[in-house]
Design a protein around this motif. Sequence first.
Motif, PDB file in Angstrom:
ATOM      1  N   LEU A 171     -66.790  26.311 -35.083  1.00 26.48           N
ATOM      2  CA  LEU A 171     -66.015  26.092 -33.876  1.00 26.48           C
ATOM      3  C   LEU A 171     -64.818  27.028 -33.942  1.00 26.48           C
ATOM      4  O   LEU A 171     -64.178  27.140 -34.984  1.00 26.48           O
ATOM      5  N   GLN A 172     -64.509  27.655 -32.825  1.00 25.16           N
ATOM      6  CA  GLN A 172     -63.362  28.558 -32.789  1.00 25.16           C
ATOM      7  C   GLN A 172     -62.437  28.122 -31.653  1.00 25.16           C
ATOM      8  O   GLN A 172     -62.822  28.101 -30.491  1.00 25.16           O
ATOM      9  N   PHE A 173     -61.207  27.795 -32.038  1.00 23.08           N
ATOM     10  CA  PHE A 173     -60.224  27.319 -31.078  1.00 23.08           C
ATOM     11  C   PHE A 173     -59.191  28.417 -30.821  1.00 23.08           C
ATOM     12  O   PHE A 173     -58.656  29.007 -31.755  1.00 23.08           O
ATOM     13  N   ASP A 174     -58.928  28.654 -29.555  1.00 22.58           N
ATOM     14  CA  ASP A 174     -57.765  29.453 -29.178  1.00 22.58           C
ATOM     15  C   ASP A 174     -56.631  28.465 -28.943  1.00 22.58           C
ATOM     16  O   ASP A 174     -56.753  27.545 -28.119  1.00 22.58           O
ATOM     17  N   ALA A 175     -55.545  28.646 -29.672  1.00 20.90           N
ATOM     18  CA  ALA A 175     -54.445  27.680 -29.599  1.00 20.90           C
ATOM     19  C   ALA A 175     -53.116  28.401 -29.593  1.00 20.90           C
ATOM     20  O   ALA A 175     -53.041  29.617 -29.789  1.00 20.90           O
ATOM     21  N   ILE A 176     -52.077  27.634 -29.359  1.00 23.96           N
ATOM     22  CA  ILE A 176     -50.726  28.189 -29.388  1.00 23.96           C
ATOM     23  C   ILE A 176     -49.846  27.274 -30.219  1.00 23.96           C
ATOM     24  O   ILE A 176     -49.916  26.049 -30.100  1.00 23.96           O
ATOM     25  N   VAL A 177     -49.055  27.900 -31.111  1.00 23.35           N
ATOM     26  CA  VAL A 177     -48.147  27.148 -31.981  1.00 23.35           C
ATOM     27  C   VAL A 177     -46.774  27.109 -31.325  1.00 23.35           C
ATOM     28  O   VAL A 177     -46.176  28.154 -31.061  1.00 23.35           O
ATOM     29  N   LEU A 178     -46.272  25.917 -31.073  1.00 20.37           N
ATOM     30  CA  LEU A 178     -44.933  25.695 -30.545  1.00 20.37           C
ATOM     31  C   LEU A 178     -44.071  25.093 -31.654  1.00 20.37           C
ATOM     32  O   LEU A 178     -44.591  24.713 -32.709  1.00 20.37           O
ATOM     33  N   PRO A 179     -42.759  24.993 -31.451  1.00 22.12           N
ATOM     34  CA  PRO A 179     -41.893  24.515 -32.533  1.00 22.12           C
ATOM     35  C   PRO A 179     -42.228  23.115 -33.055  1.00 22.12           C
ATOM     36  O   PRO A 179     -41.832  22.774 -34.159  1.00 22.12           O
ATOM     37  N   ASP A 180     -42.973  22.309 -32.293  1.00 21.65           N
ATOM     38  CA  ASP A 180     -43.233  20.943 -32.745  1.00 21.65           C
ATOM     39  C   ASP A 180     -44.699  20.535 -32.694  1.00 21.65           C
ATOM     40  O   ASP A 180     -45.058  19.424 -33.048  1.00 21.65           O
ATOM     41  N   ARG A 181     -45.587  21.447 -32.280  1.00 19.88           N
ATOM     42  CA  ARG A 181     -46.987  21.058 -32.154  1.00 19.88           C
ATOM     43  C   ARG A 181     -47.884  22.285 -32.010  1.00 19.88           C
ATOM     44  O   ARG A 181     -47.396  23.401 -31.792  1.00 19.88           O
ATOM     45  N   ILE A 182     -49.192  22.040 -32.147  1.00 22.86           N
ATOM     46  CA  ILE A 182     -50.204  23.061 -31.925  1.00 22.86           C
ATOM     47  C   ILE A 182     -51.066  22.604 -30.758  1.00 22.86           C
ATOM     48  O   ILE A 182     -51.654  21.521 -30.803  1.00 22.86           O
ATOM     49  N   CYS A 183     -51.139  23.424 -29.705  1.00 23.59           N
ATOM     50  CA  CYS A 183     -51.854  23.054 -28.494  1.00 23.59           C
ATOM     51  C   CYS A 183     -53.123  23.894 -28.351  1.00 23.59           C
ATOM     52  O   CYS A 183     -53.073  25.119 -28.428  1.00 23.59           O
ATOM     53  N   ILE A 184     -54.244  23.230 -28.119  1.00 24.68           N
ATOM     54  CA  ILE A 184     -55.517  23.919 -27.915  1.00 24.68           C
ATOM     55  C   ILE A 184     -55.580  24.450 -26.491  1.00 24.68           C
ATOM     56  O   ILE A 184     -55.250  23.747 -25.537  1.00 24.68           O
ATOM     57  N   ARG A 185     -56.039  25.688 -26.360  1.00 20.09           N
ATOM     58  CA  ARG A 185     -56.186  26.295 -25.032  1.00 20.09           C
ATOM     59  C   ARG A 185     -57.610  26.688 -24.709  1.00 20.09           C
ATOM     60  O   ARG A 185     -57.944  26.912 -23.555  1.00 20.09           O
ATOM     61  N   GLY A 186     -58.431  26.805 -25.731  1.00 18.57           N
ATOM     62  CA  GLY A 186     -59.812  27.188 -25.485  1.00 18.57           C
ATOM     63  C   GLY A 186     -60.695  26.828 -26.661  1.00 18.57           C
ATOM     64  O   GLY A 186     -60.214  26.610 -27.782  1.00 18.57           O
ATOM     65  N   LEU A 187     -61.989  26.752 -26.430  1.00 15.75           N
ATOM     66  CA  LEU A 187     -62.954  26.382 -27.474  1.00 15.75           C
ATOM     67  C   LEU A 187     -64.217  27.205 -27.304  1.00 15.75           C
ATOM     68  O   LEU A 187     -64.741  27.345 -26.194  1.00 15.75           O
ATOM     69  N   LYS A 188     -64.694  27.772 -28.423  1.00 22.16           N
ATOM     70  CA  LYS A 188     -65.946  28.518 -28.426  1.00 22.16           C
ATOM     71  C   LYS A 188     -66.865  27.957 -29.507  1.00 22.16           C
ATOM     72  O   LYS A 188     -66.405  27.575 -30.582  1.00 22.16           O
ATOM     73  N   LEU A 189     -68.150  27.941 -29.216  1.00 24.41           N
ATOM     74  CA  LEU A 189     -69.160  27.586 -30.214  1.00 24.41           C
ATOM     75  C   LEU A 189     -69.840  28.874 -30.649  1.00 24.41           C
ATOM     76  O   LEU A 189     -70.366  29.612 -29.812  1.00 24.41           O
ATOM     77  N   LYS A 190     -69.843  29.144 -31.955  1.00 19.22           N
ATOM     78  CA  LYS A 190     -70.402  30.400 -32.445  1.00 19.22           C
ATOM     79  C   LYS A 190     -71.471  30.118 -33.492  1.00 19.22           C
ATOM     80  O   LYS A 190     -71.391  29.151 -34.252  1.00 19.22           O
ATOM     81  N   GLU A 191     -72.457  30.995 -33.537  1.00 20.74           N
ATOM     82  CA  GLU A 191     -73.554  30.825 -34.493  1.00 20.74           C
ATOM     83  C   GLU A 191     -73.094  31.096 -35.915  1.00 20.74           C
ATOM     84  O   GLU A 191     -73.641  30.545 -36.864  1.00 20.74           O
ATOM     85  N   SER A 192     -72.119  31.970 -36.071  1.00 24.85           N
ATOM     86  CA  SER A 192     -71.541  32.249 -37.380  1.00 24.85           C
ATOM     87  C   SER A 192     -70.131  32.777 -37.168  1.00 24.85           C
ATOM     88  O   SER A 192     -69.760  33.162 -36.056  1.00 24.85           O
ATOM     89  N   GLU A 193     -69.365  32.823 -38.228  1.00 28.76           N
ATOM     90  CA  GLU A 193     -67.980  33.273 -38.102  1.00 28.76           C
ATOM     91  C   GLU A 193     -67.896  34.720 -37.656  1.00 28.76           C
ATOM     92  O   GLU A 193     -67.017  35.096 -36.872  1.00 28.76           O
TER      93      GLU A 193
END
Length: 259
Positions: A171-193
């Motif tokens: 699973l590959q998540f596109d996320a953003i790190v803020l000063p107090d949390r990590i927010c998910i913005r997108g999700l991809k399913l991949k056959e391999s890394e």
Amino acid sequence: MAPFYSVLRSASRRASPFAVRAIDSSAASYGETVAPNPIRNRLFLNSWRRCCSPPVQHFSTAVAAKKKKKQSSYDDHLIRIINSEIKCARESELHDCAVDIPDGLPFKVEDNVGERFIELKRGYQNEVIKIKVDLQNARCEAAYDDNDKDIEPQPSIPVVITVLKHNVSCLQFDAIVLPDRICIRGLKLKESESSETQLAYTGPDFSDLDESLQKCFQQYLEARGLTSSTAIFLLEYAISKETKEYLRWLGTLKKIIEI
């Protein structure tokens, strides 16, 4: 680059456009040409001089010396601006700051001097969890409160989070790190890394998923160590590294100009 450090140092950034304008103004003056002399009553004498003596060569030498002087003046001005930026960066609170890795941090930090990437890595049961940061994508952006109203812009870092399962699919998540949390913005399913191709059906945008499913994915990552304390550490570490890399970049830039 457009340094993350410089976003946090707004006063210096306000000075930079002035410096650029000063350079542009100086450059414009260097490009001025002298109007030709309208006196033409000694054409024959001038022609004779061109044949019998080397005034053109003498003139070219003078022009070359003048250009060299102007170029040197321009370079000196540029170096002064770079020195000013280096001085300002070294006097900031961020200069030479060290961020200690917390004892409870479950991730191993992989960071090489001179590189723009930071990677955090850990094992979790039958999984490998990776967080990859690209410093050149760091920025400040407006956040939102519960009423969808803008609040003060804050530092943020886009990251790619990979959950590799049995070294096969991930699973590959596109996320953003803020000063107090990590927010998910997108999700991809991949056959391999390493695979660049996704599975046939990519699914909806993460924001279009049911809110309960979005919340469960947030908890899914928190269980693997992507908590608010990890977010705080990662943001501080990235700011510290970017400051050092920016100073190193300025120093290299200065050396090249001085050659």
